[in-house]
Design an enzyme around this catalytic site. Structure first.
Site, PDB file in Angstrom:
ATOM      1  N   ASN A  36       2.007   6.995   7.414  1.00 50.11           N
ATOM      2  CA  ASN A  36       2.904   7.383   6.615  1.00 50.11           C
ATOM      3  C   ASN A  36       4.178   7.984   7.780  1.00 50.11           C
ATOM      4  O   ASN A  36       3.780   8.340   8.737  1.00 50.11           O
ATOM      5  CB  ASN A  36       2.453   8.471   5.661  1.00 50.11           C
ATOM      6  CG  ASN A  36       1.889   9.788   6.451  1.00 50.11           C
ATOM      7  OD1 ASN A  36       1.212   9.750   7.235  1.00 50.11           O
ATOM      8  ND2 ASN A  36       2.349  10.742   5.862  1.00 50.11           N
ATOM      9  N   GLU A  85       7.501  10.390   7.372  1.00 48.89           N
ATOM     10  CA  GLU A  85       8.027  11.320   6.449  1.00 48.89           C
ATOM     11  C   GLU A  85       9.468  11.357   7.166  1.00 48.89           C
ATOM     12  O   GLU A  85       9.806  10.722   8.198  1.00 48.89           O
ATOM     13  CB  GLU A  85       7.526  12.777   6.598  1.00 48.89           C
ATOM     14  CG  GLU A  85       6.310  12.885   5.735  1.00 48.89           C
ATOM     15  CD  GLU A  85       5.886  13.876   5.914  1.00 48.89           C
ATOM     16  OE1 GLU A  85       4.594  14.136   5.050  1.00 48.89           O
ATOM     17  OE2 GLU A  85       6.153  14.958   6.630  1.00 48.89           O
ATOM     18  N   CYS A 131       4.921   5.423   2.801  1.00 46.67           N
ATOM     19  CA  CYS A 131       3.623   5.678   2.710  1.00 46.67           C
ATOM     20  C   CYS A 131       2.947   4.745   3.583  1.00 46.67           C
ATOM     21  O   CYS A 131       3.420   3.490   4.091  1.00 46.67           O
ATOM     22  CB  CYS A 131       2.993   5.422   1.480  1.00 46.67           C
ATOM     23  SG  CYS A 131       3.555   6.409   0.282  1.00 46.67           S
ATOM     24  N   GLU A 150       0.202   2.729   3.305  1.00 46.47           N
ATOM     25  CA  GLU A 150      -0.131   1.509   2.711  1.00 46.47           C
ATOM     26  C   GLU A 150       0.935   0.575   2.783  1.00 46.47           C
ATOM     27  O   GLU A 150       1.015  -0.674   3.222  1.00 46.47           O
ATOM     28  CB  GLU A 150      -0.779   1.643   1.395  1.00 46.47           C
ATOM     29  CG  GLU A 150      -1.936   2.463   1.033  1.00 46.47           C
ATOM     30  CD  GLU A 150      -1.533   3.894   0.961  1.00 46.47           C
ATOM     31  OE1 GLU A 150      -2.290   4.821   0.333  1.00 46.47           O
ATOM     32  OE2 GLU A 150      -0.298   4.598   1.324  1.00 46.47           O
ATOM     33  N   CYS A 172      -0.645   6.343  -3.838  1.00 46.37           N
ATOM     34  CA  CYS A 172      -0.018   6.558  -4.858  1.00 46.37           C
ATOM     35  C   CYS A 172       0.583   5.519  -5.840  1.00 46.37           C
ATOM     36  O   CYS A 172       0.028   4.179  -5.537  1.00 46.37           O
ATOM     37  CB  CYS A 172       1.436   7.442  -4.321  1.00 46.37           C
ATOM     38  SG  CYS A 172       2.485   6.089  -3.364  1.00 46.37           S
ATOM     39  N   CYS A 207       2.368   2.786  -4.177  1.00 44.58           N
ATOM     40  CA  CYS A 207       1.485   1.883  -3.335  1.00 44.58           C
ATOM     41  C   CYS A 207       0.353   0.949  -4.020  1.00 44.58           C
ATOM     42  O   CYS A 207       0.311  -0.224  -3.833  1.00 44.58           O
ATOM     43  CB  CYS A 207       0.865   2.544  -2.369  1.00 44.58           C
ATOM     44  SG  CYS A 207       2.051   3.279  -1.107  1.00 44.58           S
TER      45      CYS A 207
END
Length: 161
Positions: free
Chosen positions: A61, A63, A72, A74, A111, A114
């Site tokens: 990830n 940010e 993310c 993934e 999430c 994803c």
């Protein structure tokens, strides 16, 4: 009409129940959590993908102070695979996390964004992508296909109707 959707999952107490290839993939993902850029949440997520030719690619990830422009693990992984190995199918993805401020012993699922991306990537992949979901330690969940996490996903077929 009531329709029931069942999602087959395997649960293990820890990685000792995984085969050697899955153990290695999960270990690569766990090691990669250190590479996550998570200065705001501290919640470091990593994904490691094993391609059909045995190549392992990782993503973490990333940010950003300007939420929600982070990405993310993934989707970072899928983007890297698409760019660097566009003709190599994905066999398995291990997803894990490290939460230094809390417990990291329960599996975490992708999430919603994803899940949608993984479901569509299976179409692109022309086959299922196995998922290994885990924390830094503890229980592990194994799914035979990523699209199981989003059984009523939106796809290109929906735009043709």
């Amino acid at each position: 009409m009531l329709r029931e959707i069942k999602i087959p999952v395997e649960e293990f107490d820890n990685e000792t129940f995984l085969n050697d290839a899955d153990k290695l993939l999960l270990e690569k993902a766990r090691q990669s959590t250190a590479d996550a850029y998570a200065p705001y949440s501290g919640f470091r997520v990593a994904a490691a993908g094993k391609l059909m030719d045995g190549t392992i690619v990782t993503g973490t990830n990333q940010e950003n102070a300007s939420y929600p422009v982070g990405i993310c693990a993934e989707r970072t992984l899928l983007s890297a695979i698409s760019a660097m190995y566009p003709n190599n199918k994905i066999e398995t993805i291990a997803i894990t996390y490290d939460n230094p401020g809390g417990d990291s012993s329960n599996p975490v699922a992708p999430c919603g964004i994803c899940r949608q991306t993984l479901a569509e990537y299976e179409i692109r992949n022309q086959g299922p992508i196995r998922l290994i979901l885990a924390g830094s330690t503890g229980k592990i969940i194994l799914l035979e296909k990523a699209s199981s996490l989003l059984p009523l996903s939106f796809s290109a077929d929906d735009m043709k109707r």
